[in-house]
Design an enzyme around this catalytic site. Structure first.
Site, PDB file in Angstrom:
ATOM      1  N   GLU A   1     -23.504  62.565 -33.544  1.00  0.00           N
ATOM      2  CA  GLU A   1     -23.568  61.527 -32.497  1.00  0.00           C
ATOM      3  C   GLU A   1     -23.924  60.187 -33.102  1.00  0.00           C
ATOM      4  O   GLU A   1     -23.372  59.151 -32.736  1.00  0.00           O
ATOM      5  CB  GLU A   1     -24.603  61.925 -31.430  1.00  0.00           C
ATOM      6  CG  GLU A   1     -24.599  61.016 -30.189  1.00  0.00           C
ATOM      7  CD  GLU A   1     -25.497  59.789 -30.296  1.00  0.00           C
ATOM      8  OE1 GLU A   1     -25.391  58.894 -29.441  1.00  0.00           O
ATOM      9  OE2 GLU A   1     -26.314  59.710 -31.248  1.00  0.00           O
ATOM     10  N   GLU A   2     -24.858  60.214 -34.055  1.00  0.00           N
ATOM     11  CA  GLU A   2     -25.419  58.966 -34.588  1.00  0.00           C
ATOM     12  C   GLU A   2     -24.417  58.155 -35.404  1.00  0.00           C
ATOM     13  O   GLU A   2     -24.642  56.988 -35.682  1.00  0.00           O
ATOM     14  CB  GLU A   2     -26.661  59.267 -35.436  1.00  0.00           C
ATOM     15  CG  GLU A   2     -27.825  59.893 -34.663  1.00  0.00           C
ATOM     16  CD  GLU A   2     -28.469  58.927 -33.684  1.00  0.00           C
ATOM     17  OE1 GLU A   2     -28.002  57.787 -33.547  1.00  0.00           O
ATOM     18  OE2 GLU A   2     -29.445  59.342 -33.037  1.00  0.00           O
TER      19      GLU A   2
HETATM   20 ZN   LIG Z   1     -29.721  59.819 -29.786  1.00  0.00          ZN
END
Ligand SMILES: [Zn+2]
Length: 361
Positions: A216-217
């Site tokens: 996600e990052e």
């Molecule tokens: Zn996050």
């Protein structure tokens, strides 16, 4: 052990695991050990996201996906200096000023670990014009005590190895507060586990997919691949968000101790107003503190989840956190439990008719 203490112990367990983007396996293992395959069908996609599926016995049950990203931000070795220092690139968004002078942990490709720190110039020998400037990622390096480039290589360390922040777990006087490494998003992972435990033995009117996403990052990549497999009708991202209750932040209404934060708008997603309304009613009926907010920065997995085949009704449940993307993040356990209880009650109540009413006519 009471509910708050039990939750805190699980959160600490998840925070202390190392799982930078692309390297989330330790978190997957812990989730699998905790949830087992008795009540869930467990699978993984080819990027590594883990899917816990609890099928409904109802024929037309709406598909609900709840996603929490498992990865944490950190650094990757980009170059080795002649004197044995490791020059770094950031994995995810990190302001280097938050890490200089703190403990660093190097993890080599073959899994060995070295302890050191993020280096910097002592104030006594710093050029005066540097003093008022914030350090950039190009200034950042990690010092593990190696004497030379040859020494680094002789120790089996190389370009592409990972350097983790190693913020310790902080126990405040207030037992409702907790600080630690990778709060973003092990707080969400722990809430995901909490929800799973709450509903594991129930017959649900929704076809439920609890998903730990990867990467996600670095751009909500695991959400993109896992949502294409699950193909949900309703999709919810579960993630930490910036809390505005410390000095010098730009104005905003998220804060610790106020409950679950319903994210209405950010640069990647405009949440489904009917779904927001449904959640607000669930909160009211069950006396769970929850409030709406507009995010001032950052996005979540919802950005990809909304693009389920034909589109999904999408919402992000946010967990306010102080000091995001730094060695130690701080959350209130009561906020995390509020989010967990809200999602549990949602899963227990949502059904085919609710979904029909929510769909565009
Ligand atoms: Zn996050």
């Amino acid at each position: 052990m009471n509910k708050q203490e039990n939750f805190k112990q699980r959160l600490i367990k998840y925070m202390e695991l190392k799982g930078m983007s692309r390297y989330e396996d330790l978190i997957v293992e812990e989730l699998k050990n905790s949830l087992g395959n008795k009540n869930f069908e467990i699978s993984r996609d080819n990027l590594g996201s883990v899917i816990f599926h609890k099928p409904s016995k109802k024929a037309n049950a709406p598909k609900v996906m709840i996603a929490a990203h498992m990865d944490e931000v950190g650094f990757i070795v980009r170059n080795i200096d002649k004197k044995g220092q490791l020059l770094l690139s950031a994995v995810g968004g990190i302001w280097p000023a938050t890490v200089i002078g703190t403990k660093a942990t190097l993890k080599t490709a073959d899994g060995r670990e070295f302890i050191g720190l993020f280096g910097h110039t002592s104030i006594h020998i710093m050029k005066s014009e540097e003093m008022s400037k914030a350090p950039t990622i190009m200034d950042l390096y990690a010092d593990f005590g190696f004497k030379s480039e040859e020494d680094v290589l002789a120790n089996g360390v190389g370009v592409g190895d990972l350097v983790y922040m190693s913020g310790e777990t902080i126990h405040f006087a207030d037992p409702n507060l907790i600080g630690g490494k990778a709060m973003d998003n092990r707080a969400g992972v722990t809430v995901l586990e909490y929800i799973a435990k709450n509903i594991e033995n129930l017959d649900l009117d929704v076809d439920l997919y609890l998903v730990g996403t990867v990467q996600e990052e670095v751009g909500t990549r695991g959400a993109k691949t896992s949502v294409s497999l699950v193909d949900p009708d309703v999709a919810i991202a579960l993630d930490t968000c910036a809390s505005h209750d410390t000095p010098n932040t730009i104005p905003g209404n998220t804060s610790l101790f106020k409950g679950a934060a319903l994210r209405i708008f950010d640069r990647g997603t405009m949440m489904d107003p009917k779904l927001v309304n449904y959640f607000q009613n669930v909160a009211k009926q069950n006396n769970i503190p929850a409030y709406k907010f507009v995010a001032m920065g950052g996005g979540t997995d919802a950005h990809e989840l909304q693009f389920s085949h034909g589109g999904a009704a999408t919402l992000t449940i946010s967990l306010p956190q102080r000091y995001l993307h730094s060695p130690i993040g701080v959350c209130a356990i009561s906020d995390l439990l509020a989010a967990g209880d809200l999602l549990t009650e949602f899963i227990k109540s949502f059904n085919e008719n609710d979904w029909k009413e929510m769909q565009y006519k």
